[in-house]
Design a protein around this motif. Structure first.
Motif, PDB file in Angstrom:
ATOM      1  N   THR A 184      -8.227 -13.189  -0.391  1.00  0.00           N
ATOM      2  CA  THR A 184      -7.738 -14.185   1.049  1.00  0.00           C
ATOM      3  C   THR A 184      -7.819 -12.948   1.630  1.00  0.00           C
ATOM      4  N   ALA A 185      -7.430 -13.353   3.198  1.00  0.00           N
ATOM      5  CA  ALA A 185      -6.851 -12.799   4.279  1.00  0.00           C
ATOM      6  C   ALA A 185      -5.176 -12.494   4.012  1.00  0.00           C
ATOM      7  N   ASP A 186      -4.354 -12.977   3.769  1.00  0.00           N
ATOM      8  CA  ASP A 186      -3.558 -13.025   3.091  1.00  0.00           C
ATOM      9  C   ASP A 186      -3.148 -11.576   2.464  1.00  0.00           C
ATOM     10  N   LEU A 187      -4.171 -12.160   0.707  1.00  0.00           N
ATOM     11  CA  LEU A 187      -3.943 -10.554   0.061  1.00  0.00           C
ATOM     12  C   LEU A 187      -4.567  -9.358   0.556  1.00  0.00           C
ATOM     13  N   LEU A 188      -5.857  -9.615   1.334  1.00  0.00           N
ATOM     14  CA  LEU A 188      -6.221  -7.848   1.889  1.00  0.00           C
ATOM     15  C   LEU A 188      -4.958  -7.529   2.901  1.00  0.00           C
ATOM     16  N   TRP A 189      -4.629  -8.457   3.529  1.00  0.00           N
ATOM     17  CA  TRP A 189      -2.841  -7.570   4.234  1.00  0.00           C
ATOM     18  C   TRP A 189      -2.213  -6.985   3.378  1.00  0.00           C
ATOM     19  N   VAL A 190      -1.891  -7.546   2.153  1.00  0.00           N
ATOM     20  CA  VAL A 190      -1.163  -7.583   1.516  1.00  0.00           C
ATOM     21  C   VAL A 190      -1.731  -5.662   0.747  1.00  0.00           C
ATOM     22  N   LEU A 191      -2.915  -5.522   0.226  1.00  0.00           N
ATOM     23  CA  LEU A 191      -3.278  -4.724  -0.538  1.00  0.00           C
ATOM     24  C   LEU A 191      -4.079  -3.819   0.749  1.00  0.00           C
ATOM     25  N   ARG A 192      -4.241  -3.683   2.214  1.00  0.00           N
ATOM     26  CA  ARG A 192      -4.186  -2.881   2.660  1.00  0.00           C
ATOM     27  C   ARG A 192      -3.168  -2.279   3.216  1.00  0.00           C
ATOM     28  N   SER A 193      -2.240  -2.899   3.380  1.00  0.00           N
ATOM     29  CA  SER A 193      -0.640  -2.511   4.055  1.00  0.00           C
ATOM     30  C   SER A 193       0.313  -1.685   2.568  1.00  0.00           C
ATOM     31  N   MET A 194      -0.304  -1.398   1.827  1.00  0.00           N
ATOM     32  CA  MET A 194       0.475  -1.349   0.499  1.00  0.00           C
ATOM     33  C   MET A 194       0.298   0.518   0.689  1.00  0.00           C
ATOM     34  N   GLY A 195       0.870   1.535   0.481  1.00  0.00           N
ATOM     35  CA  GLY A 195       0.601   2.462   0.036  1.00  0.00           C
ATOM     36  C   GLY A 195       0.830   2.972  -1.296  1.00  0.00           C
ATOM     37  N   HIS A 196      -0.001   4.865  -1.248  1.00  0.00           N
ATOM     38  CA  HIS A 196       0.034   5.644  -1.954  1.00  0.00           C
ATOM     39  C   HIS A 196       1.460   5.125  -3.179  1.00  0.00           C
ATOM     40  N   GLY A 197       1.550   4.411  -4.178  1.00  0.00           N
ATOM     41  CA  GLY A 197       2.736   4.317  -4.648  1.00  0.00           C
ATOM     42  C   GLY A 197       3.057   3.423  -5.159  1.00  0.00           C
ATOM     43  N   ASP A 198       3.246   1.949  -3.730  1.00  0.00           N
ATOM     44  CA  ASP A 198       3.560   1.026  -3.711  1.00  0.00           C
ATOM     45  C   ASP A 198       2.837  -0.001  -5.061  1.00  0.00           C
ATOM     46  N   LYS A 199       3.755  -1.007  -5.437  1.00  0.00           N
ATOM     47  CA  LYS A 199       3.351  -1.214  -6.695  1.00  0.00           C
ATOM     48  C   LYS A 199       2.983  -3.020  -6.208  1.00  0.00           C
ATOM     49  N   ILE A 200       2.085  -4.027  -6.787  1.00  0.00           N
ATOM     50  CA  ILE A 200       1.626  -4.974  -6.795  1.00  0.00           C
ATOM     51  C   ILE A 200       2.169  -5.963  -8.016  1.00  0.00           C
ATOM     52  N   CYS A 201       2.794  -7.238  -8.060  1.00  0.00           N
ATOM     53  CA  CYS A 201       2.882  -7.430  -8.976  1.00  0.00           C
ATOM     54  C   CYS A 201       2.234  -9.487  -9.247  1.00  0.00           C
ATOM     55  N   ILE A 202       1.237  -9.151  -9.974  1.00  0.00           N
ATOM     56  CA  ILE A 202       0.041 -10.103 -10.146  1.00  0.00           C
ATOM     57  C   ILE A 202       0.441 -11.110 -11.614  1.00  0.00           C
ATOM     58  N   CYS A 203       0.850 -12.295 -11.152  1.00  0.00           N
ATOM     59  CA  CYS A 203       1.858 -13.335 -12.916  1.00  0.00           C
ATOM     60  C   CYS A 203       0.860 -14.715 -11.942  1.00  0.00           C
ATOM     61  N   ASP A 204       1.519 -15.125 -13.613  1.00  0.00           N
ATOM     62  CA  ASP A 204       0.739 -16.465 -14.084  1.00  0.00           C
ATOM     63  C   ASP A 204       1.694 -17.237 -13.219  1.00  0.00           C
TER      64      ASP A 204
END
Length: 162
Positions: A12-32
């Motif tokens: 989604t647009a929101d998810l693409l924004w998050v992924l693009r905004s993250m920098g090297h070493g940043d972490k993302i949690c994908i959860c149930d």
């Protein structure tokens, strides 16, 4: 809703924004769907919660890791939740872990899932850039990914020893 060529429509647009905004070493949690996503997201760097309705963890990982470089310079760039020490891993959790590993291997063959026990996982999730909640219903369908670097050739940058 518009689609883009070469971009999985699950992103989604929101998810693409998050992924693009993250920098090297940043972490993302994908959860149930059972993870306390809203509460944990209020403590993340971006305080961002993205919802991926009707999507399992392995399907979400396939879409995300298809565009997100993983950090090949750290020992554990992909960490999945496991039960607290002494507790058995339910068969459904074994299945979701295997399917998630397969989704990662498709895009980052050198990355092997490591585990993080439940309560350490919650603590680690609070240090992430954002939370992405799927509709995964199998237990322990939660993962933290660490973003790497895209090299000059457009692929994941890797140490020369890999």
């Amino acid at each position: 809703m518009g689609l883009l060529k070469g971009i999985d429509p699950l992103l989604t647009a929101d998810l693409l924004w998050v992924l693009r905004s993250m920098g090297h070493g940043d972490k993302i949690c994908i959860c149930d769907c059972n993870f306390p996503a809203y509460q944990v997201s209020t403590q993340t760097t971006s305080q961002k919660l993205v919802s991926l309705s009707s999507v399992s963890l392995p399907v979400a990982i396939d879409a995300i890791v298809g565009v997100l470089p993983l950090d090949h310079f750290v020992q554990h760039p992909a960490r999945i939740m496991s039960p607290s020490p002494g507790m058995a891993l339910p068969s459904e959790a074994v299945q979701v872990k295997a399917e998630t590993q397969s989704s990662i291997t498709k895009h980052a063959p050198a990355v092997v899932l490591s585990t993080l026990d439940r309560f350490d996982f919650y603590d680690e999730a609070r240090t992430c850039f954002a939370i992405v909640q799927t509709s995964e219903r199998r237990p322990y369908g939660n993962i933290i990914l660490q973003k790497g670097v895209i090299g000059p050739d457009g692929t994941d940058l890797m140490p020369s020893s890999l």
